[in-house]
Scaffold this active site. Structure first.
Site, PDB file in Angstrom:
ATOM      1  N   HIS A 131      62.429  83.831  64.743  1.00 14.11           N
ATOM      2  CA  HIS A 131      61.837  82.752  63.943  1.00 14.11           C
ATOM      3  C   HIS A 131      62.817  82.518  62.802  1.00 14.11           C
ATOM      4  O   HIS A 131      62.897  83.318  61.876  1.00 14.11           O
ATOM      5  CB  HIS A 131      60.453  83.146  63.424  1.00 14.11           C
ATOM      6  CG  HIS A 131      59.794  82.039  62.671  1.00 14.11           C
ATOM      7  ND1 HIS A 131      58.750  81.306  63.188  1.00 14.11           N
ATOM      8  CD2 HIS A 131      60.055  81.509  61.450  1.00 14.11           C
ATOM      9  CE1 HIS A 131      58.401  80.374  62.304  1.00 14.11           C
ATOM     10  NE2 HIS A 131      59.177  80.477  61.246  1.00 14.11           N
ATOM     11  N   HIS A 160      58.705  79.673  74.866  1.00 10.99           N
ATOM     12  CA  HIS A 160      58.057  80.048  73.582  1.00 10.99           C
ATOM     13  C   HIS A 160      56.638  79.500  73.590  1.00 10.99           C
ATOM     14  O   HIS A 160      56.417  78.326  73.324  1.00 10.99           O
ATOM     15  CB  HIS A 160      58.831  79.471  72.392  1.00 10.99           C
ATOM     16  CG  HIS A 160      58.258  79.864  71.066  1.00 10.99           C
ATOM     17  ND1 HIS A 160      59.021  80.361  70.050  1.00 10.99           N
ATOM     18  CD2 HIS A 160      56.989  79.840  70.587  1.00 10.99           C
ATOM     19  CE1 HIS A 160      58.263  80.625  69.006  1.00 10.99           C
ATOM     20  NE2 HIS A 160      57.013  80.302  69.307  1.00 10.99           N
ATOM     21  N   HIS A 182      52.339  80.347  72.631  1.00  9.59           N
ATOM     22  CA  HIS A 182      51.247  81.153  72.080  1.00  9.59           C
ATOM     23  C   HIS A 182      49.992  80.895  72.909  1.00  9.59           C
ATOM     24  O   HIS A 182      49.550  79.746  72.998  1.00  9.59           O
ATOM     25  CB  HIS A 182      50.938  80.753  70.631  1.00  9.59           C
ATOM     26  CG  HIS A 182      52.098  80.942  69.702  1.00  9.59           C
ATOM     27  ND1 HIS A 182      52.278  82.076  68.945  1.00  9.59           N
ATOM     28  CD2 HIS A 182      53.147  80.133  69.403  1.00  9.59           C
ATOM     29  CE1 HIS A 182      53.388  81.958  68.224  1.00  9.59           C
ATOM     30  NE2 HIS A 182      53.934  80.784  68.485  1.00  9.59           N
ATOM     31  N   LEU A 191      54.995  75.442  61.684  1.00  8.84           N
ATOM     32  CA  LEU A 191      56.193  76.067  61.132  1.00  8.84           C
ATOM     33  C   LEU A 191      57.170  76.379  62.258  1.00  8.84           C
ATOM     34  O   LEU A 191      56.724  76.864  63.292  1.00  8.84           O
ATOM     35  CB  LEU A 191      55.819  77.351  60.385  1.00  8.84           C
ATOM     36  CG  LEU A 191      55.090  77.104  59.055  1.00  8.84           C
ATOM     37  CD1 LEU A 191      54.562  78.412  58.484  1.00  8.84           C
ATOM     38  CD2 LEU A 191      56.028  76.431  58.046  1.00  8.84           C
ATOM     39  N   ARG A 194      47.336  83.394  72.608  1.00  7.02           N
ATOM     40  CA  ARG A 194      46.280  84.148  71.914  1.00  7.02           C
ATOM     41  C   ARG A 194      45.594  85.150  72.843  1.00  7.02           C
ATOM     42  O   ARG A 194      46.164  85.568  73.836  1.00  7.02           O
ATOM     43  CB  ARG A 194      45.241  83.188  71.278  1.00  7.02           C
ATOM     44  CG  ARG A 194      45.815  81.989  70.541  1.00  7.02           C
ATOM     45  CD  ARG A 194      46.737  82.325  69.412  1.00  7.02           C
ATOM     46  NE  ARG A 194      47.022  81.145  68.597  1.00  7.02           N
ATOM     47  CZ  ARG A 194      48.055  81.047  67.780  1.00  7.02           C
ATOM     48  NH1 ARG A 194      48.940  82.019  67.678  1.00  7.02           N
ATOM     49  NH2 ARG A 194      48.228  79.957  67.055  1.00  7.02           N
ATOM     50  N   HIS A 216      62.526  77.343  68.336  1.00  4.14           N
ATOM     51  CA  HIS A 216      62.040  76.076  67.781  1.00  4.14           C
ATOM     52  C   HIS A 216      62.928  75.527  66.657  1.00  4.14           C
ATOM     53  O   HIS A 216      62.495  75.421  65.508  1.00  4.14           O
ATOM     54  CB  HIS A 216      60.588  76.183  67.310  1.00  4.14           C
ATOM     55  CG  HIS A 216      60.211  77.447  66.584  1.00  4.14           C
ATOM     56  ND1 HIS A 216      60.901  77.920  65.501  1.00  4.14           N
ATOM     57  CD2 HIS A 216      59.210  78.330  66.784  1.00  4.14           C
ATOM     58  CE1 HIS A 216      60.335  79.033  65.069  1.00  4.14           C
ATOM     59  NE2 HIS A 216      59.310  79.294  65.840  1.00  4.14           N
ATOM     60  N   LYS A 247      60.720  89.836  69.620  1.00  4.58           N
ATOM     61  CA  LYS A 247      60.564  88.714  68.699  1.00  4.58           C
ATOM     62  C   LYS A 247      60.686  89.196  67.260  1.00  4.58           C
ATOM     63  O   LYS A 247      60.016  90.150  66.863  1.00  4.58           O
ATOM     64  CB  LYS A 247      59.180  88.073  68.910  1.00  4.58           C
ATOM     65  CG  LYS A 247      58.873  86.915  67.963  1.00  4.58           C
ATOM     66  CD  LYS A 247      59.748  85.718  68.255  1.00  4.58           C
ATOM     67  CE  LYS A 247      59.688  84.692  67.144  1.00  4.58           C
ATOM     68  NZ  LYS A 247      58.766  83.602  67.382  1.00  4.58           N
ATOM     69  N   ALA A 297      49.190  76.892  60.328  1.00  2.00           N
ATOM     70  CA  ALA A 297      50.323  76.199  60.966  1.00  2.00           C
ATOM     71  C   ALA A 297      50.224  76.348  62.468  1.00  2.00           C
ATOM     72  O   ALA A 297      49.947  77.433  62.971  1.00  2.00           O
ATOM     73  CB  ALA A 297      51.626  76.809  60.464  1.00  2.00           C
ATOM     74  N   ASP A 325      56.255  76.109  71.752  1.00  2.00           N
ATOM     75  CA  ASP A 325      55.596  76.656  70.557  1.00  2.00           C
ATOM     76  C   ASP A 325      54.169  76.118  70.441  1.00  2.00           C
ATOM     77  O   ASP A 325      53.645  75.967  69.337  1.00  2.00           O
ATOM     78  CB  ASP A 325      56.393  76.363  69.281  1.00  2.00           C
ATOM     79  CG  ASP A 325      55.940  77.219  68.104  1.00  2.00           C
ATOM     80  OD1 ASP A 325      55.246  78.225  68.323  1.00  2.00           O
ATOM     81  OD2 ASP A 325      56.285  76.868  66.959  1.00  2.00           O
ATOM     82  N   ASN A 356      52.352  87.503  68.404  1.00  2.00           N
ATOM     83  CA  ASN A 356      51.762  87.534  67.046  1.00  2.00           C
ATOM     84  C   ASN A 356      50.237  87.478  67.091  1.00  2.00           C
ATOM     85  O   ASN A 356      49.608  86.625  66.482  1.00  2.00           O
ATOM     86  CB  ASN A 356      52.336  86.413  66.170  1.00  2.00           C
ATOM     87  CG  ASN A 356      52.031  85.026  66.674  1.00  2.00           C
ATOM     88  OD1 ASN A 356      51.879  84.811  67.872  1.00  2.00           O
ATOM     89  ND2 ASN A 356      51.935  84.066  65.772  1.00  2.00           N
ATOM     90  N   HIS A 413      44.890  76.566  67.321  1.00  2.00           N
ATOM     91  CA  HIS A 413      43.998  77.108  66.278  1.00  2.00           C
ATOM     92  C   HIS A 413      42.678  76.345  66.385  1.00  2.00           C
ATOM     93  O   HIS A 413      42.688  75.137  66.658  1.00  2.00           O
ATOM     94  CB  HIS A 413      44.576  76.866  64.881  1.00  2.00           C
ATOM     95  CG  HIS A 413      45.789  77.683  64.568  1.00  2.00           C
ATOM     96  ND1 HIS A 413      45.724  78.993  64.170  1.00  2.00           N
ATOM     97  CD2 HIS A 413      47.101  77.379  64.606  1.00  2.00           C
ATOM     98  CE1 HIS A 413      46.950  79.463  63.971  1.00  2.00           C
ATOM     99  NE2 HIS A 413      47.808  78.503  64.233  1.00  2.00           N
TER     100      HIS A 413
END
Ligand code: NCD
Ligand code: ZN
Length: 352
Positions: free
Chosen positions: A140, A17, A19, A225, A21, A178, A103, A269, A253, A45, A257
């Site tokens: 999620h 899992h 991210h 989150l 980007r 998660h 997902k 988050a 996860d 996402n 950011h």
């Protein structure tokens, strides 16, 4: 007293899992993960989200371009489920080896989930198809009902969404992403042995509880989150991760950011752990006296659930330790702050 090991060699880990980007952020964070991992499940996402096989192919091409031609790291792509997801497209993507999983974000559950599923009954045809072809569903696991306290949203999801789903789809493979609660641990233990339910556990949920978010002031870089829960839940997660049980495996996860989007009146988050992902887990397993279980959690249990071989090569961790790096520059205009930046970790991954 037995002597503490100074070095630990394990099969190369995977992250189930992650991210990473797109654009400049992708180019900044991807090398940190690619250095450690064999494979990672890439979260869809983006803005706009990766909702189809075609979009997943385009995203994979961008990742491969950023990796360069000699890369060993393999991105495992996912499609973002919406109310309008086409079962035929998902099946095609899975059979062609483009998509590994789908997902499911409940609508507005977390960052960039406005296009998520509004009502799970709307995607039953997609879930039927996934069950038929053996394609995993990644969830999620939080309800989005604003009347449910934010700290209860996972436990309520387990009862109101996950249990009925397990009844309705008896052979669908599901990963509860998660997990953060003892309720999450319990349902995975209940259904893990039948091979249809597993969970990823982040490094940060093994290390912080909800009080840490408010230690001495509000700490936006510890906000993610699902939000960190009470200490008893953190301890349940540590027992689960270090148990060696095959239905628990590594999923960071890691969710970068820009600092400006975290340190603001309404901060995003997401906790960025990719810079030292395996070292954070090693620290936890070492503290629990369970370094002998790290390889199962990080490198064996995930591939087993997904029906893949473990990575062929290994990595070596050394007890020489490290200070977690300072900010990661993105493109001169933005930067990301790593989890535990400036603090000492006991382990470091040896250079290649
Ligand atoms: C993730 C993100 O920033 O994309 N944030 C987070 O807090 N984990 C979204 C998610 O996985 O929920
Ligand atoms: Zn995530």
């Amino acid at each position: 007293m037995t002597e503490q090991p100074q070095r630990l060699t394990i099969r190369r880990p995977d992250d189930w899992h992650l991210h990473i980007r797109t654009g400049a952020m992708l180019r900044a964070v991807l090398p940190l993960s690619a250095r450690q991992l064999g494979r990672a499940i890439i979260m869809p996402n983006l803005v706009p989200p990766v909702t189809t096989t075609e979009k997943a192919m385009a995203y994979r091409a961008e990742i491969q371009e950023a990796l360069g031609s000699d890369a060993r790291f393999q991105p495992l792509m996912t499609a973002y489920m919406t109310d309008g997801t086409d079962p035929d497209d998902i099946e095609r993507g899975f059979r062609d080896g483009v998509l590994t999983a789908v997902k499911l974000y409940p609508q507005n559950a977390t960052t960039n989930s406005a296009a998520g599923v509004s009502d799970i009954t709307k995607v039953y045809p997609v879930l039927e198809r996934m069950q038929a072809i053996g394609m995993p569903l990644l969830m999620h696991g939080e309800v989005t009902d604003k009347t449910v306290d934010v700290f209860d949203r996972e436990a309520v999801f387990v009862e109101l969404v996950l249990r009925p789903l397990l009844d309705r789809f008896p052979t669908l493979k599901i990963v509860m992403e998660h997990i953060t609660t003892e309720e999450g641990v319990a349902i995975v233990r209940q259904h893990g042995p039948s091979g249809r339910l597993a969970a990823t556990i982040t490094a940060h949920h093994l290390m912080i509880n909800r009080s840490d978010i408010f230690a001495g002031g509000i700490r936006p870089h510890l906000y993610c989150l699902p939000i960190a829960k009470r200490e008893k839940h953190r301890l349940a997660l540590r027992r689960a991760a270090t148990s060696g049980e095959p239905w628990f495996f590594l999923g960071t996860d890691s969710a970068p950011h820009p600092i400006g989007a975290k340190e603001t009146a309404c901060g995003c988050a997401g906790i960025f752990t990719a810079a030292t992902a395996i070292e954070l887990y090693a620290q936890v397993f070492d503290q629990e006296g369970a370094l002998d279980k790290l390889e199962a959690f990080a490198s064996l249990n995930g591939p087993r659930f997904y029906g893949l071989e473990p990575n062929p090569d290994t990595i070596t961790l050394e007890r020489s330790g490290q200070t977690v790096r300072d900010v990661l520059d993105v493109d001169g205009s933005a930067a990301v702050l790593p989890f535990l930046s400036g603090e000492r970790l006991d382990w470091r991954m040896a250079g290649e």
